[in-house]
Design an enzyme around this catalytic site. Sequence first.
Site, mmCIF file in Angstrom:
data_model
loop_
_atom_site.group_PDB
_atom_site.id
_atom_site.type_symbol
_atom_site.label_atom_id
_atom_site.label_comp_id
_atom_site.label_asym_id
_atom_site.label_seq_id
_atom_site.Cartn_x
_atom_site.Cartn_y
_atom_site.Cartn_z
ATOM 1 N N ARG A 1 134.057 13.354 -40.431
ATOM 2 C CA ARG A 1 134.350 14.529 -41.247
ATOM 3 C C ARG A 1 133.645 14.403 -42.595
ATOM 4 N NH1 ARG A 1 135.580 16.773 -37.339
ATOM 5 N NH2 ARG A 1 137.558 17.740 -36.764
ATOM 6 N N HIS B 1 127.066 19.485 -37.551
ATOM 7 C CA HIS B 1 128.400 19.277 -36.963
ATOM 8 C C HIS B 1 128.370 19.567 -35.456
ATOM 9 C CE1 HIS B 1 132.962 19.198 -37.956
ATOM 10 N NE2 HIS B 1 132.737 18.776 -36.701
#
Length: 309
Positions: free
Chosen positions: A224, A272
């Site tokens: 993250r 991502h």
Amino acid sequence: MALIIKSDFARDDIWRDAFNAVAPDLDCRSWQSPGDLADIEYAFVWKPEKGGLRRFPNLKCIFSIGAGVDHLLGDEGLPEGVPVVRMVEPELTRGMAEYVALHVLRCHREVPTLEQAQRDRVWNELIVPTAPDRRVGIMGFGVLGQASAQALSAFGFDLACWSRTEKAFPGGQSFHGAEGLKPFLGRTEILVCLLPLTPETEGILNRDLFAALPRGAWLINAARGGHQNEDDILEALESGQLVGATLDVFRKEPLPADHPFWSHPRVTVTAHIASVTQPRSAAAEVVANIRRIEQGAAPLHTVNIKAGY
Ligand code: NAP
Ligand code: GLV
């Protein structure tokens, strides 16, 4: 039995088809037009609006579309007493093992240096250490960390893992907890972050952590953006403490067009996509879990709300 779906990228129809294929009896509803809210017993969600899940009075379980549940646990309006299940499905796991193997090999074989040599028309007979002499460390040794370690072990890398609680790791060295972090970092040349984002791990990839790595280490963050201090990464690259960084996640996503990472010669940016939940395999796992609940069993892969993952 009704399931409310709130997905990303306007993928609701894809998900509905995937659920219909494995469970024709499941009544899939969309977030925008849920019908009678009292019908909804299951929620399958990615980044629902804060407090939005409280609308459903008969919710039995909340399934996260992603492995990470930070998008849910940050919601103070999350209904109390309803179990939250994170995504564990074979293709998501496989995808992450692929990403980690690809980028660890890229660092190990110094591919960016070779690509630059080609651009410069330089015949660079670069010799790198063999895999058993390359020390790779995986932070977060859960489903994805363990699958990544298994993929890397096929090449013979010198592996270590770091987790919150003690873990058996016959394929390498195992470290855990705050006291295990420094020794883990001190032996790690290629650092892979696969931690969940929790209050304990927020900002963990920072100047102090980089200073504990051997000089010239590589960073791969596929977890993250909230784990990383982006100015500290730039500073560590500038000083040579880090030789390169492969980043799939960012503090702000999409990464703003003027962010220095885009054009940094020693940063690899991916959007991502390290691994994405796959509808067919994921729907089968969620339906199997729903069947468990309907038979009175506890769902698999529930989140420890207090620990944050
Ligand atoms: P998981 O199975 O829950 O594993 C989490 C691991 O992190 C466990 O080993 C856990 O330790 C460790 N951990 C948690 N808090 C810690 C702490 N404070 N200190 C040290 N270790 C700690 O999770 P997973 O399924 O492997 O997924 C990991 C993360 O990957 C997700 O949360 C998500 O953020 C990220 N992800 C990213 C992508 C992408 O495309 N970029 C895709 C999927 C997932 P214990 O073993 O002791 O519990
Ligand atoms: C993706 O980021 C996930 O958490 O599955």
